[in-house]
Design an enzyme around this catalytic site. Structure first.
Site, PDB file in Angstrom:
ATOM      1  CB  SER A  37     -52.213 -58.284-124.530  1.00 34.62           C
ATOM      2  OG  SER A  37     -52.083 -58.472-125.918  1.00 34.62           O
TER       3      SER A  37
ATOM      4  CG  ASP B 237     -50.041 -51.740-126.059  1.00 29.76           C
ATOM      5  OD1 ASP B 237     -49.619 -50.566-126.126  1.00 29.76           O
ATOM      6  OD2 ASP B 237     -51.169 -52.016-125.649  1.00 29.76           O
TER       7      ASP B 237
END
Length: 558
Positions: free
Chosen positions: A470, A80
């Site tokens: 996130s 990510d």
């Protein structure tokens, strides 16, 4: 005991199949034993996965010790951090479904008897857990372990610090040399990034769910104890095969409540709600968002880990890890310790050797960091199906707050405006058309939140999106707004200057517009088409459900 794998290795009619095993060098004794799939998500693009061949090797050692035959195969894993802030992030969440489907395909095609799932990072762990429940074969999940924290000039640092420092450098607050020095030190080696971000949150609550061994979420990647734990996972899966202890016997509704409770106590990532909802859906358990709020309201936050605080996962491990957290929660009857786990024992028996909280990294119930848990689901006319916020990382002055909307139809537009100083205190950045269908794929907004924090606005500017955040994000960052703008959810009706009220304490998210005005505006809206219109993402966008339903893929029943 009959074995599933007998379907591909026993009898006269399976001689051609056996010839293929002989071609690979299998010994007859190996063919006689259960075939245990070892799902290895090793690759050379994710620091959390760069070392997984050693973890997988240890798992295979454990399986052989216990009388099984390991059969290793791979699945994908996306970083990510590397995929952040560009079109690559469209593929992050969407990879979860590919991982679950690929494991299902390999296991069912080859009639494997049991599974050990070797994972670490954000979407890989939930994808593997989805597969485990879907297949319902004896299974143990083992992660590669967390990264150690980096060492900066003023103490420990991690990936979050580099994202925020990049914004500070763009604003002229630090030099490019200082930024690069931090970048070189923030991630000192292999493992999942050192804070209580999505990867580590999922690996920690997998312990609470019962599908991973104690220590799975916290023993650092670089410790020999991690290899011993991997061997134990291989040994345990053979015990489960002997006893036919299956994942669905472990993951009861109460097990999911335990996992959510531990999540609240840790102050974990908002993504965990999305993933737990999807995992539970595999066994037709529906997680009620209002029930999640009830759990959050009665679960004190016992840890203040990065990004909310300065402690890292290594600190949590050094002070007893998840067993210590669960022991304290059990002392207040906040979890059900009678649930079974992959140790072959109940939580209560697992906790006999757990240490008590140290009072700092892990606090006690009567001296918690906060009286309520780290996550909250908000409802209101802007989010009829809910939205989520990591309240553990929200400044007290932002818990109940009003601001005026600044509306952007994609992440890039919002980042540009923040970088150019066009966002002022008292404003709410609204980023829409970034949901499961509209993105597609619910991109994570670590870029905008880091830009806001890097400019010192995290206590005066909020961010609302139908995308995700996130686990490294902090501030009043409200995501997963459902229904999303792409399906004409209320977010599509918002205009610059609209007043939005955020009340995290009372779980409310409202825009000061009448229902009639929202309806009128939505009738005028032509939803924006997804940026990517071909390949897997096109198919994903045509089948994905709302974030409130876990953003899973469903085909309409005829």
């Amino acid at each position: 005991m009959n074995m599933r794998s007998d379907n591909v290795k026993k009898g006269i009619e399976r001689a051609p199949h056996r010839s293929l095993f002989w071609a690979m060098g299998y010994h007859p004794r190996e063919i006689e034993q259960p075939l245990v799939g070892v799902v290895n998500s090793y690759n050379e693009i994710v620091p959390g996965h760069i070392h997984l061949n050693s973890i997988s090797g240890a798992v295979k050692d454990g399986i052989r010790i216990a009388g099984g035959t390991p059969v290793e195969f791979s699945t994908i894993g996306i970083c990510d951090g590397i995929a952040m802030n560009h079109r690559g992030m469209h593929y992050s969440l969407t990879s979860r479904e590919l991982i679950a489907d690929s494991i299902e395909a390999m296991v069912e095609a080859h009639w494997l008897d049991a599974l050990v799932l070797v994972t670490n990072c954000d979407k890989i762990t939930p994808g593997m857990l989805m597969a485990a429940l879907r297949l319902n074969l004896p299974a143990v999940l083992i992660s590669g372990g967390p990264m150690m924290a980096g060492q900066g000039k003023n103490g420990k640092i991690d990936l979050k610090n580099t994202f925020e420092a990049a914004s500070a450098a763009q604003a002229g607050k630090i030099t490019e040399q200082e930024l690069e020095e931090m970048a070189m030190e923030a991630c000192p080696g292999c493992g999942s990034c050192a804070g209580m971000f999505t990867a580590n949150t999922m690996n920690c609550i997998a312990e609470a769910l019962g599908l991973a061994l104690p220590g799975n979420g916290t023993v650092p990647a670089v410790k020999a104890a991690r290899l011993r734990l991997a061997k134990e996972a291989g040994i345990k899966v053979m015990e489960h095969w002997d006893q036919q202890l299956l994942p669905r016997q472990i993951t009861t509704r109460q097990a999911f409540r335990n996992a959510l409770t531990v999540d609240m106590a840790l102050g974990g990532s908002t993504n965990t709600i999305l993933h737990l909802t999807a995992i539970a859906k595999e066994i037709e358990i529906n997680l009620d968002p209002k029930d999640i709020n009830t759990l959050s309201d009665k679960t004190p936050q016992l840890c203040m880990l990065s990004p909310a605080g300065e402690d890292r996962i290594e600190d949590l491990d050094n002070n007893g890890g998840i067993p210590a957290v669960m022991k304290e929660l059990a002392s207040g009857n906040l979890i059900n310790d009678k649930e079974m786990t992959v140790t072959g024992e109940t939580i209560k028996n697992n906790l006999v050797k757990a240490v008590s909280p140290d009072g700092a990294v892990i606090r006690t119930l009567d001296n918690s960091y906060r009286e309520k848990g780290g996550l909250a689901i908000l409802f209101g006319n802007l989010a009829p199906e809910g939205a989520i916020v990591k309240r553990a990382a929200v400044a007290p002055e932002m818990m109940s707050w009003k601001g005026t909307a600044r509306v952007f139809d994609c992440e890039e537009e919002a980042c540009e405006a923040i970088r150019e100083g066009k966002i002022a205190a008292g404003e709410i950045v609204v980023i829409r058309y970034e949901g499961p269908r509209g993105g597609p794929g619910m991109r994570e907004m670590l870029g905008p939140t880091s830009e806001i924090a890097g400019r010192g606005l995290d206590k005066s500017v909020a961010l609302i999106t139908d995308g995700r955040f996130s686990g490294a994000s902090r501030g009043a960052s409200i995501g997963h707004v459902s229904p999303e703008a792409a399906v004409k959810g209320p977010l599509a009706a918002i205009r610059d200057g609209d007043v939005i009220k955020i009340d995290i304490t009372d779980f409310c998210l409202d825009v000061e517009l009448s229902d009639e005005e929202i309806k009128r505006r939505l009738e005028e809206v032509t939803p924006k088409n997804p940026l990517i219109k071909k390949g897997y993402l096109r198919r994903y966008a045509s089948m994905v459900t709302s974030a409130s339903k876990g953003a899973v893929l469903e085909v309409e029943q005829e």
